[in-house]
Scaffold this motif. Sequence first.
Motif, PDB file in Angstrom:
ATOM      1  N   THR A 236      46.326  22.340  30.438  1.00 35.45           N
ATOM      2  CA  THR A 236      47.431  22.521  31.375  1.00 35.45           C
ATOM      3  C   THR A 236      47.215  23.809  32.159  1.00 35.45           C
ATOM      4  OG1 THR A 236      48.806  23.651  29.704  1.00 35.45           O
ATOM      5  CG2 THR A 236      49.085  21.270  29.939  1.00 35.45           C
ATOM      6  N   LEU A 237      47.291  23.684  33.470  1.00 36.84           N
ATOM      7  CA  LEU A 237      47.174  24.822  34.379  1.00 36.84           C
ATOM      8  C   LEU A 237      48.493  24.943  35.116  1.00 36.84           C
ATOM      9  CD1 LEU A 237      43.618  23.955  35.719  1.00 36.84           C
ATOM     10  CD2 LEU A 237      44.181  25.751  34.070  1.00 36.84           C
ATOM     11  N   ARG A 238      49.089  26.137  35.105  1.00 44.49           N
ATOM     12  CA  ARG A 238      50.444  26.340  35.634  1.00 44.49           C
ATOM     13  C   ARG A 238      50.392  27.182  36.906  1.00 44.49           C
ATOM     14  NH1 ARG A 238      52.796  23.159  31.392  1.00 44.49           N
ATOM     15  NH2 ARG A 238      52.357  24.126  29.378  1.00 44.49           N
ATOM     16  N   TYR A 239      51.160  26.746  37.899  1.00 47.08           N
ATOM     17  CA  TYR A 239      51.180  27.414  39.195  1.00 47.08           C
ATOM     18  C   TYR A 239      52.621  27.540  39.692  1.00 47.08           C
ATOM     19  CZ  TYR A 239      46.258  25.957  39.184  1.00 47.08           C
ATOM     20  OH  TYR A 239      44.948  25.748  38.842  1.00 47.08           O
ATOM     21  N   CYS A 240      52.847  28.536  40.543  1.00 50.10           N
ATOM     22  CA  CYS A 240      54.145  28.654  41.201  1.00 50.10           C
ATOM     23  C   CYS A 240      53.953  29.243  42.587  1.00 50.10           C
ATOM     24  CB  CYS A 240      55.114  29.516  40.380  1.00 50.10           C
ATOM     25  SG  CYS A 240      54.661  31.254  40.257  1.00 50.10           S
ATOM     26  N   SER A 241      54.954  29.072  43.410  1.00 48.72           N
ATOM     27  CA  SER A 241      54.978  29.739  44.702  1.00 48.72           C
ATOM     28  C   SER A 241      55.104  31.245  44.481  1.00 48.72           C
ATOM     29  CB  SER A 241      56.164  29.213  45.508  1.00 48.72           C
ATOM     30  OG  SER A 241      56.309  29.928  46.700  1.00 48.72           O
ATOM     31  N   ALA A 242      54.501  32.015  45.370  1.00 50.54           N
ATOM     32  CA  ALA A 242      54.495  33.468  45.186  1.00 50.54           C
ATOM     33  C   ALA A 242      55.879  34.085  45.292  1.00 50.54           C
ATOM     34  CB  ALA A 242      53.557  34.123  46.193  1.00 50.54           C
ATOM     35  N   ASP A 243      56.858  33.362  45.845  1.00 46.42           N
ATOM     36  CA  ASP A 243      58.209  33.927  45.930  1.00 46.42           C
ATOM     37  C   ASP A 243      59.015  33.726  44.653  1.00 46.42           C
ATOM     38  OD1 ASP A 243      58.384  31.168  46.384  1.00 46.42           O
ATOM     39  OD2 ASP A 243      60.165  31.352  47.633  1.00 46.42           O
ATOM     40  N   VAL A 244      58.406  33.137  43.633  1.00 44.76           N
ATOM     41  CA  VAL A 244      59.061  32.994  42.335  1.00 44.76           C
ATOM     42  C   VAL A 244      59.034  34.344  41.611  1.00 44.76           C
ATOM     43  CG1 VAL A 244      58.840  31.924  40.043  1.00 44.76           C
ATOM     44  CG2 VAL A 244      58.565  30.541  42.126  1.00 44.76           C
ATOM     45  N   HIS A 245      60.143  34.683  40.958  1.00 44.25           N
ATOM     46  CA  HIS A 245      60.224  35.912  40.169  1.00 44.25           C
ATOM     47  C   HIS A 245      59.991  35.580  38.698  1.00 44.25           C
ATOM     48  CE1 HIS A 245      61.537  39.980  39.082  1.00 44.25           C
ATOM     49  NE2 HIS A 245      62.111  39.410  38.040  1.00 44.25           N
ATOM     50  N   ALA A 246      59.138  36.353  38.050  1.00 46.21           N
ATOM     51  CA  ALA A 246      58.832  36.172  36.630  1.00 46.21           C
ATOM     52  C   ALA A 246      59.392  37.342  35.837  1.00 46.21           C
ATOM     53  CB  ALA A 246      57.328  36.072  36.412  1.00 46.21           C
ATOM     54  N   ALA A 247      60.308  37.043  34.919  1.00 46.98           N
ATOM     55  CA  ALA A 247      60.896  38.076  34.067  1.00 46.98           C
ATOM     56  C   ALA A 247      60.059  38.254  32.804  1.00 46.98           C
ATOM     57  CB  ALA A 247      62.328  37.704  33.710  1.00 46.98           C
ATOM     58  N   LEU A 248      60.484  39.205  31.971  1.00 48.93           N
ATOM     59  CA  LEU A 248      59.880  39.455  30.653  1.00 48.93           C
ATOM     60  C   LEU A 248      58.393  39.778  30.739  1.00 48.93           C
ATOM     61  CD1 LEU A 248      61.634  36.565  28.653  1.00 48.93           C
ATOM     62  CD2 LEU A 248      62.403  38.922  28.993  1.00 48.93           C
ATOM     63  N   GLY A 249      57.973  40.333  31.875  1.00 49.48           N
ATOM     64  CA  GLY A 249      56.586  40.746  32.037  1.00 49.48           C
ATOM     65  C   GLY A 249      55.608  39.631  32.350  1.00 49.48           C
ATOM     66  N   TRP A 250      56.112  38.414  32.576  1.00 52.51           N
ATOM     67  CA  TRP A 250      55.199  37.296  32.824  1.00 52.51           C
ATOM     68  C   TRP A 250      54.476  37.413  34.156  1.00 52.51           C
ATOM     69  CZ3 TRP A 250      55.923  31.768  30.713  1.00 52.51           C
ATOM     70  CH2 TRP A 250      56.131  31.818  29.321  1.00 52.51           C
ATOM     71  N   ASN A 251      54.948  38.269  35.052  1.00 49.86           N
ATOM     72  CA  ASN A 251      54.214  38.490  36.301  1.00 49.86           C
ATOM     73  C   ASN A 251      52.827  39.070  36.043  1.00 49.86           C
ATOM     74  OD1 ASN A 251      55.827  40.815  35.469  1.00 49.86           O
ATOM     75  ND2 ASN A 251      55.079  41.817  37.330  1.00 49.86           N
ATOM     76  N   GLU A 252      52.622  39.657  34.861  1.00 50.10           N
ATOM     77  CA  GLU A 252      51.314  40.213  34.517  1.00 50.10           C
ATOM     78  C   GLU A 252      50.252  39.131  34.288  1.00 50.10           C
ATOM     79  OE1 GLU A 252      51.424  43.053  31.328  1.00 50.10           O
ATOM     80  OE2 GLU A 252      53.444  43.695  31.866  1.00 50.10           O
ATOM     81  N   LYS A 253      50.697  37.883  34.147  1.00 49.20           N
ATOM     82  CA  LYS A 253      49.762  36.792  33.916  1.00 49.20           C
ATOM     83  C   LYS A 253      49.147  36.247  35.198  1.00 49.20           C
ATOM     84  CE  LYS A 253      51.343  33.689  30.941  1.00 49.20           C
ATOM     85  NZ  LYS A 253      52.246  32.740  30.244  1.00 49.20           N
ATOM     86  N   GLY A 254      49.649  36.721  36.349  1.00 48.27           N
ATOM     87  CA  GLY A 254      49.348  36.080  37.614  1.00 48.27           C
ATOM     88  C   GLY A 254      47.946  36.287  38.141  1.00 48.27           C
ATOM     89  N   VAL A 255      47.466  35.276  38.852  1.00 48.91           N
ATOM     90  CA  VAL A 255      46.216  35.321  39.611  1.00 48.91           C
ATOM     91  C   VAL A 255      46.515  34.724  40.984  1.00 48.91           C
ATOM     92  CG1 VAL A 255      43.856  34.444  39.777  1.00 48.91           C
ATOM     93  CG2 VAL A 255      44.780  35.085  37.536  1.00 48.91           C
TER      94      VAL A 255
END
Length: 275
Positions: A236-255
């Motif tokens: 499973t590969l997970r993607y979101c639009s860049a305007d999505v906000h990630a709480a709990l530090g999950w923004n650190e997972k981004g590429v």
Amino acid sequence: MKDFQIIPTDDELESLQRDLTFHPAGVEHPETLSADQIRHFNDRGYIAPLEIFTADEIGKIREYFDDLLRRVTAGGGDSYSISSAHLKYGPVHDLLTDARIVSPVSDLLGENVIGWGSHFFCKMPRDGKSVAWHQDASYWPLSPSKAVTVWLAIDDADQENGCMKFIAGSHTKGHMTYRPSDSTEHNVLNQTIDDPEQYGELVYDPLRAGQASIHADLLLHGSEANHSARRRCGLTLRYCSADVHAALGWNEKGVFVRGADPSGHWSNQPRPADA
């Protein structure tokens, strides 16, 4: 970087003000998907199958995963514990950023796309474990609900060995009430949504190795136990639009897999050197 294999608690998620409503997807000039495919995604919540890799290409990916699984199990893990793999293993990062996967995702999410998740779901022969009916968005500290999952078949997946199944159209019903799974369900995850067919039509998602499906983060889905003599592995590969906000530090997972993040919220993790 924190351990992202730990699922946030219900209390942590409930403390967030998340927009868990479906936002219709699609761009004006899609690169890969047809208008009918985008319409199907918006109406039914998924697209399948997509031809991604040739038999030779997926064969090499399978060989890599076989070796990775041996290393992980030798270290005390199991066939479901290879999570946030793009942060640890260069070849998985390469799959997350592969244009053949990113292009159809970008046709749904827009010009700025973040890849943030990668998790192998590998059902060994007769392992008896199922994935109960659930919504991906229920587990994620993301808002608004503008995210998708690509399910890449590493092995052939069919009803005999526990392919995915969807409740078509359920993504438009909002965030659903779930209960904690009990031990008799042998659930790989920990949430169960009962009486799923009240929300739409049951459809199965058989895929040949090298094919993929894409589903909305609010689509109700699951898979039955593998009672066959064949393995069933999917990435499973997970993607979101860049305007999505990630709480709990999950923004650190981004590429950054397409475009950029004008807000500066998401990290852009480099390709790891580890194989």
